[in-house]
Design a protein around this motif. Structure first.
Motif, PDB file in Angstrom:
ATOM      1  N   SER A 255       0.837  -1.206   0.000  1.00 39.66           N
ATOM      2  CA  SER A 255       0.000   0.000   0.000  1.00 39.66           C
ATOM      3  C   SER A 255       0.869   1.252   0.000  1.00 39.66           C
ATOM      4  O   SER A 255       1.951   1.273   0.594  1.00 39.66           O
ATOM      5  CB  SER A 255      -0.899  -0.045   1.231  1.00 39.66           C
ATOM      6  N   ILE A 256       0.391   2.303  -0.616  1.00 38.89           N
ATOM      7  CA  ILE A 256       1.099   3.588  -0.627  1.00 38.89           C
ATOM      8  C   ILE A 256       1.257   4.131   0.791  1.00 38.89           C
ATOM      9  O   ILE A 256       2.253   4.764   1.122  1.00 38.89           O
ATOM     10  CB  ILE A 256       0.395   4.617  -1.559  1.00 38.89           C
ATOM     11  N   ASP A 257       0.294   3.820   1.657  1.00 38.84           N
ATOM     12  CA  ASP A 257       0.371   4.272   3.062  1.00 38.84           C
ATOM     13  C   ASP A 257       1.508   3.578   3.809  1.00 38.84           C
ATOM     14  O   ASP A 257       2.075   4.144   4.741  1.00 38.84           O
ATOM     15  CB  ASP A 257      -0.954   4.027   3.779  1.00 38.84           C
ATOM     16  N   ASP A 258       1.860   2.351   3.374  1.00 39.87           N
ATOM     17  CA  ASP A 258       2.989   1.642   3.979  1.00 39.87           C
ATOM     18  C   ASP A 258       4.314   2.223   3.504  1.00 39.87           C
ATOM     19  O   ASP A 258       5.302   2.222   4.237  1.00 39.87           O
ATOM     20  CB  ASP A 258       2.934   0.151   3.635  1.00 39.87           C
ATOM     21  N   LEU A 259       4.341   2.716   2.285  1.00 42.95           N
ATOM     22  CA  LEU A 259       5.568   3.255   1.710  1.00 42.95           C
ATOM     23  C   LEU A 259       5.811   4.705   2.114  1.00 42.95           C
ATOM     24  O   LEU A 259       6.936   5.093   2.419  1.00 42.95           O
ATOM     25  CB  LEU A 259       5.521   3.173   0.178  1.00 42.95           C
ATOM     26  N   ILE A 260       4.769   5.497   2.121  1.00 39.67           N
ATOM     27  CA  ILE A 260       4.909   6.922   2.410  1.00 39.67           C
ATOM     28  C   ILE A 260       3.904   7.306   3.498  1.00 39.67           C
ATOM     29  O   ILE A 260       2.706   7.411   3.220  1.00 39.67           O
ATOM     30  CB  ILE A 260       4.669   7.778   1.153  1.00 39.67           C
ATOM     31  N   PRO A 261       4.410   7.495   4.717  1.00 39.70           N
ATOM     32  CA  PRO A 261       3.483   7.899   5.783  1.00 39.70           C
ATOM     33  C   PRO A 261       2.974   9.320   5.526  1.00 39.70           C
ATOM     34  O   PRO A 261       3.580  10.087   4.787  1.00 39.70           O
ATOM     35  CB  PRO A 261       4.339   7.846   7.046  1.00 39.70           C
ATOM     36  N   SER A 262       1.893   9.645   6.162  1.00 42.94           N
ATOM     37  CA  SER A 262       1.331  10.992   5.987  1.00 42.94           C
ATOM     38  C   SER A 262       2.246  12.025   6.652  1.00 42.94           C
ATOM     39  O   SER A 262       3.026  11.709   7.549  1.00 42.94           O
ATOM     40  CB  SER A 262      -0.070  11.073   6.592  1.00 42.94           C
ATOM     41  N   ALA A 263       2.145  13.254   6.191  1.00 42.75           N
ATOM     42  CA  ALA A 263       2.932  14.349   6.762  1.00 42.75           C
ATOM     43  C   ALA A 263       2.622  14.493   8.249  1.00 42.75           C
ATOM     44  O   ALA A 263       3.508  14.791   9.055  1.00 42.75           O
ATOM     45  CB  ALA A 263       2.642  15.644   6.014  1.00 42.75           C
ATOM     46  N   LYS A 264       1.391  14.279   8.622  1.00 41.72           N
ATOM     47  CA  LYS A 264       0.977  14.374  10.026  1.00 41.72           C
ATOM     48  C   LYS A 264       1.726  13.335  10.876  1.00 41.72           C
ATOM     49  O   LYS A 264       2.207  13.640  11.964  1.00 41.72           O
ATOM     50  CB  LYS A 264      -0.536  14.190  10.122  1.00 41.72           C
ATOM     51  N   GLN A 265       1.855  12.112  10.351  1.00 47.11           N
ATOM     52  CA  GLN A 265       2.575  11.060  11.071  1.00 47.11           C
ATOM     53  C   GLN A 265       4.058  11.414  11.217  1.00 47.11           C
ATOM     54  O   GLN A 265       4.657  11.208  12.269  1.00 47.11           O
ATOM     55  CB  GLN A 265       2.434   9.721  10.336  1.00 47.11           C
TER      56      GLN A 265
END
Length: 150
Positions: free
Chosen positions: A4-14
């Motif tokens: 998942s893209i969320d696994d590769l690039i965390p959100s700026a907030k994280q």
């Protein structure tokens, strides 16, 4: 199974949250180190403000060794001690102003050095100088003790 893209690039907030946690850890570590250094400094000043515990013979022998080493190196003066201005009852003010009786503001080992000079070195023609040699942030800091004979 694709990543998942969320696994590769965390959100700026994280990322900001992780950075803030790391910064807090570093600040906490710095505070611990600063507190330890301050406690060590207080202990050292307390130790230096007390008599050295050396006998008169030991003090004279130490002075002789320091002076003879300086003479062998072609010197006519030697800094024999450096101490924080807090070892003076007035934080070194009388030394800076070269007031009469400045030596009465000395405590602990700096006072012992002055007494050793008075008793043994002065009668033999040696001179002594107490001088503020550091002004951190524009305020008096460490004081050096110099013995001279030239």
């Amino acid at each position: 199974m694709p990543v998942s893209i969320d696994d590769l690039i965390p959100s700026a907030k994280q990322i900001l949250k992780e950075a803030a946690l790391k910064e807090a850890e570093q600040a906490e570590q710095y505070a611990r180190l600063a507190a330890a250094a301050e406690a060590e400094k207080r202990a050292l000043i307390e130790r230096l403000s007390q008599p050295s515990g050396k006998s008169e013979a030991e003090k004279v022998q130490l002075a002789s060794t320091v002076i003879q080493r300086a003479v062998r190196n072609g010197m006519t003066e030697v800094q024999v001690y450096r101490f924080p201005n807090s070892l003076c009852t007035d934080k070194g003010r009388a030394i800076i102003q070269q007031e009469k009786g400045w030596e009465n503001t000395l405590t602990g080992i700096p006072r012992e050095i002055f007494q050793l000079w008075t008793d043994y070195l002065k009668p033999r023609g040696y001179r002594i100088s107490y001088q503020v040699i550091e002004y951190p942030g524009g305020v008096p800091g460490d004081i050096a003790v110099t013995i001279s004979w030239g």
